[in-house]
Scaffold this motif. Structure first.
Motif, PDB file in Angstrom:
ATOM      1  N   LEU A 114       7.548 -14.148   3.505  1.00  0.00           N
ATOM      2  CA  LEU A 114       8.172 -13.304   2.488  1.00  0.00           C
ATOM      3  C   LEU A 114       7.189 -13.210   1.330  1.00  0.00           C
ATOM      4  O   LEU A 114       6.701 -14.239   0.831  1.00  0.00           O
ATOM      5  N   CYS A 115       6.897 -11.989   0.915  1.00  0.00           N
ATOM      6  CA  CYS A 115       5.882 -11.747  -0.102  1.00  0.00           C
ATOM      7  C   CYS A 115       6.424 -10.772  -1.138  1.00  0.00           C
ATOM      8  O   CYS A 115       7.301  -9.950  -0.848  1.00  0.00           O
ATOM      9  N   PHE A 116       5.881 -10.837  -2.332  1.00  0.00           N
ATOM     10  CA  PHE A 116       6.119  -9.765  -3.293  1.00  0.00           C
ATOM     11  C   PHE A 116       5.327  -8.566  -2.811  1.00  0.00           C
ATOM     12  O   PHE A 116       4.127  -8.654  -2.552  1.00  0.00           O
ATOM     13  N   ASP A 117       6.008  -7.445  -2.684  1.00  0.00           N
ATOM     14  CA  ASP A 117       5.437  -6.301  -1.990  1.00  0.00           C
ATOM     15  C   ASP A 117       4.300  -5.663  -2.783  1.00  0.00           C
ATOM     16  O   ASP A 117       4.481  -5.192  -3.897  1.00  0.00           O
ATOM     17  N   GLY A 118       3.121  -5.654  -2.171  1.00  0.00           N
ATOM     18  CA  GLY A 118       1.990  -4.932  -2.723  1.00  0.00           C
ATOM     19  C   GLY A 118       1.390  -4.074  -1.636  1.00  0.00           C
ATOM     20  O   GLY A 118       0.188  -4.075  -1.418  1.00  0.00           O
ATOM     21  N   SER A 119       2.263  -3.336  -0.916  1.00  0.00           N
ATOM     22  CA  SER A 119       1.839  -2.594   0.270  1.00  0.00           C
ATOM     23  C   SER A 119       0.824  -1.505  -0.031  1.00  0.00           C
ATOM     24  O   SER A 119       0.178  -0.978   0.878  1.00  0.00           O
ATOM     25  N   ASP A 120       0.672  -1.147  -1.320  1.00  0.00           N
ATOM     26  CA  ASP A 120      -0.356  -0.164  -1.658  1.00  0.00           C
ATOM     27  C   ASP A 120      -1.732  -0.803  -1.769  1.00  0.00           C
ATOM     28  O   ASP A 120      -2.717  -0.135  -2.073  1.00  0.00           O
ATOM     29  N   GLY A 121      -1.781  -2.129  -1.514  1.00  0.00           N
ATOM     30  CA  GLY A 121      -3.056  -2.839  -1.590  1.00  0.00           C
ATOM     31  C   GLY A 121      -3.228  -3.589  -2.886  1.00  0.00           C
ATOM     32  O   GLY A 121      -4.058  -4.463  -2.987  1.00  0.00           O
ATOM     33  N   SER A 122      -2.391  -3.287  -3.882  1.00  0.00           N
ATOM     34  CA  SER A 122      -2.565  -3.918  -5.185  1.00  0.00           C
ATOM     35  C   SER A 122      -2.050  -5.336  -5.220  1.00  0.00           C
ATOM     36  O   SER A 122      -2.351  -6.089  -6.130  1.00  0.00           O
ATOM     37  N   GLY A 123      -1.239  -5.702  -4.228  1.00  0.00           N
ATOM     38  CA  GLY A 123      -0.644  -7.022  -4.260  1.00  0.00           C
ATOM     39  C   GLY A 123      -1.527  -8.114  -3.702  1.00  0.00           C
ATOM     40  O   GLY A 123      -1.196  -9.274  -3.831  1.00  0.00           O
ATOM     41  N   GLY A 144      -0.333  -5.087  -9.214  1.00  0.00           N
ATOM     42  CA  GLY A 144       0.570  -4.032  -8.775  1.00  0.00           C
ATOM     43  C   GLY A 144       1.958  -4.598  -8.622  1.00  0.00           C
ATOM     44  O   GLY A 144       2.265  -5.669  -9.140  1.00  0.00           O
ATOM     45  N   PRO A 145       2.852  -3.932  -7.878  1.00  0.00           N
ATOM     46  CA  PRO A 145       4.231  -4.364  -7.776  1.00  0.00           C
ATOM     47  C   PRO A 145       4.392  -5.771  -7.247  1.00  0.00           C
ATOM     48  O   PRO A 145       5.311  -6.473  -7.622  1.00  0.00           O
ATOM     49  N   GLY A 146       3.519  -6.176  -6.329  1.00  0.00           N
ATOM     50  CA  GLY A 146       3.676  -7.488  -5.728  1.00  0.00           C
ATOM     51  C   GLY A 146       2.647  -8.483  -6.180  1.00  0.00           C
ATOM     52  O   GLY A 146       2.513  -9.561  -5.618  1.00  0.00           O
ATOM     53  N   GLY A 176       1.242  -8.993  -0.027  1.00  0.00           N
ATOM     54  CA  GLY A 176       1.357  -9.328  -1.439  1.00  0.00           C
ATOM     55  C   GLY A 176       1.355 -10.832  -1.612  1.00  0.00           C
ATOM     56  O   GLY A 176       1.063 -11.587  -0.671  1.00  0.00           O
ATOM     57  N   ARG A 177       1.678 -11.274  -2.800  1.00  0.00           N
ATOM     58  CA  ARG A 177       1.694 -12.713  -3.083  1.00  0.00           C
ATOM     59  C   ARG A 177       2.773 -13.395  -2.245  1.00  0.00           C
ATOM     60  O   ARG A 177       3.949 -13.055  -2.318  1.00  0.00           O
ATOM     61  N   ALA A 178       2.375 -14.366  -1.439  1.00  0.00           N
ATOM     62  CA  ALA A 178       3.313 -15.050  -0.551  1.00  0.00           C
ATOM     63  C   ALA A 178       4.142 -16.065  -1.332  1.00  0.00           C
ATOM     64  O   ALA A 178       3.622 -16.785  -2.189  1.00  0.00           O
ATOM     65  N   LEU A 179       5.435 -16.115  -1.016  1.00  0.00           N
ATOM     66  CA  LEU A 179       6.308 -17.071  -1.679  1.00  0.00           C
ATOM     67  C   LEU A 179       7.101 -17.915  -0.701  1.00  0.00           C
ATOM     68  O   LEU A 179       7.712 -18.906  -1.083  1.00  0.00           O
TER      69      LEU A 179
END
Length: 456
Positions: free
Chosen positions: A351-360, A367-369, A426-429
């Motif tokens: 489960l990650c904070f979503d950075g599917s645009d590559g910014s995460g 970015g978002p994640g 994105g950043r894994a949590l």
């Protein structure tokens, strides 16, 4: 059902929420005093689009709620709030000019600082995940009894003006308010409560071997969508970092994860403070675990053990012994054992904070994640905890079990390597093995739900 009774039923179910080391670092305050209810209503109004700034109570004592002297649930059995001097449930309007509804109830979800893990900075995120999971299950259990969350306010720094915001002396000093929840009467489908109680009761960590059979892609797709089906997220007024679910099912991905575990999985055993804290939660036997109401036994860590092996493991895992054995590579041996279990599992989930645009992903602009190298804010992690609860309950209903591999996320350099190697969005949590269990593992003991409830 009267809210008082519904809350106690819900608290008993939510007490089985997942938490690191089974430390159960949560608390819940029920706003029954008139001034506390006004404060809660004002904070919720301030968090709504176009809402006004929160106002402080009118000066009446916030510590006069009926109940036990320490604020534990008691007194009025029908769940009705204390009344103001004029005889109304609440005598003054909230910050938006409205009088709080006599039919709404307010809960404050909190982090109990006296019960949190502190050996590693990453434990702060794990504690918030636990609190978010607990809040999600609590909200689902209340909704199943006719009390649905229709307003949520995340309480960031400064939201309450710096003063003790809820209940005066009744608010435990070790509790840090995290989230304010408004619940209102709503229809509850028949059977929801029994189904939820059964699923939550069946959910627990299984550290044993998993069957090698692949998990149907349709099941995995439904699990991924379950992370967004959150009672807390539906009631949340403010947007936050979305949570993405990534399943690792291909042989190369699982091999890469196993290699990371083999290389870095010994960190928890080699880190003196972290292992000392972990070992403090290992209970001698079932009787000690039942008395403590937290932690885990060796059987819950390693499965059924013979008496001689249990004695040997107890001696080997003692902090003083571990300091000596790690020079002989015992920490790396344990890491290789965990890596073998990961390699033989049919899947893993992140489960990650979503950075599917590559910014995460690390190294890219925020970015978002992604949080630009900063620790994620408490609100985002709480929401992620709610998503985690939704995922784990859905996995349990599908007959699947999980075994978190937290060590890969507890050290920044290892987490960074893990995110890059596995190409996470994105950043894994949260990171865990996923599969069908070969053998059942015993569930852990829990504290009395009443210990985490207060009238405020």
């Amino acid at each position: 059902m009267a809210f008082h009774d519904a809350l106690q039923v819900a608290a008993a179910i939510a007490a089985r929420a997942p938490s690191s080391h089974n430390c159960q670092p949560w608390g819940v305050g029920w706003a029954t005093d008139a001034a506390t209810r006004r404060t809660a209503a004002a904070l919720l109004a301030a968090g709504e689009p176009g809402g006004r700034a929160a106002v402080s109570p009118d000066g009446r004592s916030a510590g006069t709620a009926a109940g036990a002297p320490d604020g534990r649930l008691g007194g009025t059995r029908d769940g009705t709030p204390d009344r103001a001097p004029d005889g109304t449930p609440d005598g003054t309007p909230d910050g938006s000019g409205r009088v709080p509804s006599r039919r709404s109830e307010y809960l404050v979800l909190a982090l109990d600082r006296a019960r949190e893990l502190t050996a590693l900075p990453a434990h702060a995120t794990e504690m918030l995940l636990s609190c978010g999971s607990h809040g999600e299950i609590l909200a689902r259990a209340l909704a199943a009894q006719g009390w649905r969350a229709d307003g949520v306010r995340l309480l960031g720094p400064g939201a309450t003006g710096g003063a003790p915001p809820f209940g005066g002396d009744r608010w435990p000093r070790a509790w840090e308010p995290l989230c304010l929840l408004r619940l209102s009467p709503a229809p509850a489908p028949p059977g929801d409560l029994a189904a939820l109680r059964e699923t939550v009761g069946a959910r627990h960590t299984n550290r044993g071997p998993y069957r090698p059979e692949a998990i149907d892609p349709g099941v995995l797709a439904r699990l991924a969508s379950s992370a967004t089906e959150s009672a807390l997220l539906r009631a949340q007024q403010a947007p936050g970092a979305p949570v993405a679910v990534r399943h690792l099912v291909g042989a190369p991905e699982r091999a890469a994860l196993a290699e990371l575990v083999a290389r870095h999985g010994g960190r928890d055993f080699a880190h003196r403070a972290a292992w000392r804290e972990t070992h403090a939660y290992i209970r001698r036997d079932e009787a000690e675990a039942a008395r403590a109401g937290d932690g885990f036994t060796l059987g819950q860590l390693f499965g059924e053990l013979s008496p001689p092996r249990r004695l040997g493991m107890r001696a080997a895992l003692a902090p003083a012994t571990m300091r000596l054995l790690r020079h002989a590579g015992y920490d790396r041996f344990l890491a290789r054992q965990l890596a073998a279990a990961v390699r033989r599992s049919p899947a893993a989930v992140a489960l990650c904070f979503d950075g599917s645009d590559g910014s995460g992903r690390p190294g890219n602009p925020a970015g978002p994640g992604d949080f630009g190298g900063r620790t994620p804010d408490a609100g985002s992690v709480l929401r992620a905890g709610a998503a985690l609860a939704g995922y784990w309950l859905a996995a349990t209903r599908a007959g699947l079990v999980l075994h978190p591999v937290s060590v890969l996320l507890q050290h920044e350099d290892v987490r960074d390597a893990c995110e890059r190697r596995l190409a996470l969005p994105g950043r894994a949590l949260f990171l865990s093995r996923l599969g069908y269990a070969v053998t059942a593992f015993p569930s852990s003991h829990r504290r009395s739900p009443s210990l985490a409830l207060r009238r405020v």
